[in-house]
Design a protein around this motif. Structure first.
Motif, PDB file in Angstrom:
ATOM      1  N   GLY A  64       0.668  -1.398   0.160  1.00  0.00           N
ATOM      2  CA  GLY A  64      -0.018  -0.029  -0.014  1.00  0.00           C
ATOM      3  C   GLY A  64       0.895   1.217   0.180  1.00  0.00           C
ATOM      4  N   ILE A  65       0.110   1.995   0.449  1.00  0.00           N
ATOM      5  CA  ILE A  65       0.798   3.686   0.587  1.00  0.00           C
ATOM      6  C   ILE A  65       1.090   3.980   1.965  1.00  0.00           C
ATOM      7  N   LEU A  82      -5.652  -3.341   1.205  1.00  0.00           N
ATOM      8  CA  LEU A  82      -5.861  -3.516   2.789  1.00  0.00           C
ATOM      9  C   LEU A  82      -5.897  -4.854   3.054  1.00  0.00           C
ATOM     10  N   ALA A  83      -6.044  -5.771   2.316  1.00  0.00           N
ATOM     11  CA  ALA A  83      -6.123  -7.358   2.568  1.00  0.00           C
ATOM     12  C   ALA A  83      -4.608  -7.807   2.396  1.00  0.00           C
ATOM     13  N   ASN A  84      -3.538  -6.975   1.695  1.00  0.00           N
ATOM     14  CA  ASN A  84      -2.151  -7.535   1.500  1.00  0.00           C
ATOM     15  C   ASN A  84      -1.475  -7.286   2.896  1.00  0.00           C
ATOM     16  N   MET A 138      -9.528   9.633   1.399  1.00  0.00           N
ATOM     17  CA  MET A 138      -9.828   8.878  -0.043  1.00  0.00           C
ATOM     18  C   MET A 138     -10.060   7.502   0.204  1.00  0.00           C
ATOM     19  N   GLU A 139     -10.623   6.808  -0.658  1.00  0.00           N
ATOM     20  CA  GLU A 139     -10.776   5.457  -0.651  1.00  0.00           C
ATOM     21  C   GLU A 139      -9.610   4.780  -0.804  1.00  0.00           C
ATOM     22  N   ILE A 140      -9.161   3.732  -0.303  1.00  0.00           N
ATOM     23  CA  ILE A 140      -7.999   2.840  -0.453  1.00  0.00           C
ATOM     24  C   ILE A 140      -8.189   1.565  -1.334  1.00  0.00           C
ATOM     25  N   LYS A 141      -7.887   0.862  -2.193  1.00  0.00           N
ATOM     26  CA  LYS A 141      -8.228  -0.201  -2.671  1.00  0.00           C
ATOM     27  C   LYS A 141      -8.183  -1.316  -1.858  1.00  0.00           C
ATOM     28  N   ARG A 142      -9.166  -2.041  -1.721  1.00  0.00           N
ATOM     29  CA  ARG A 142      -9.246  -3.302  -0.560  1.00  0.00           C
ATOM     30  C   ARG A 142      -8.284  -4.388  -1.028  1.00  0.00           C
TER      31      ARG A 142
END
Length: 173
Positions: A28-29, A97-99, A90-94
């Motif tokens: 992620g970021i 988040l799962a990674n 801002m919405e973070i790609k799921r």
């Protein structure tokens, strides 16, 4: 930043800078805003007064740095906070988040200056002591997670940006 640390940092060839950074990783970021130490090898070393700078590191082109006059400390701080709030909402790609990090992932090692009454033998592993550059300052290399877990009274820890030349490496067992 502790004002009493500034003369020691300057005497050792470092300057304090307030740095906002953003990194894209496989997981992620990550963003941070913190005081860091820079030495002459870092592009922010010469940035003073109302000057602002942005530095981008890429594999192919290396380092690209831009600098120019800023709006002053209060408007700049306000704009940074506003940008960070906007990024956070801002919405973070799921998928990110799962990674989760796996045990096989290697932690990124950074250089740190640890000032105060700390002894190399009291530091947890995997902190590697690079050298004692002053009676009260150790230069170490460690993952960020390990450094932020260190809590000693009257000890200050700052990340170092720029090249750090290793003279001798002491490994703490």
């Amino acid at each position: 930043m502790q004002e009493q640390n500034r003369p020691c940092a300057y005497a050792l060839g470092f300057r304090f800078k307030h740095v906002a950074s953003i990194h894209k990783t496989e997981n992620g970021i990550t963003c941070s805003v913190k005081p860091v130490l820079v030495n002459e090898s870092h592009p922010f070393y010469q940035i003073e007064d109302v000057q602002n700078a942005a530095s981008i590191d890429r594999d192919i082109v290396g380092n690209i740095s831009l600098q120019g006059p800023g709006a002053g400390m209060f408007p700049t701080a306000s704009a940074i906070i506003e940008d960070l709030v906007h990024i956070n909402t801002m919405e973070i790609k799921r998928a990110h988040l799962a990674n989760k990090a796996s045990p096989d992932d290697q932690a990124v090692l950074s250089y740190w200056a640890i000032g105060g009454g700390v002894y190399a033998s009291t530091l947890p592993t995997p902190i590697q002591v690079i050298e004692r550059i002053h009676p009260n300052v150790l230069i170490v290399q460690a993952p960020e997670e390990t450094i932020y877990a260190v809590h000693f009274p009257n000890v200050h820890i700052y990340q170092i940006l720029g090249k750090v030349v290793k003279k001798e490496v002491l490994v703490i067992q």
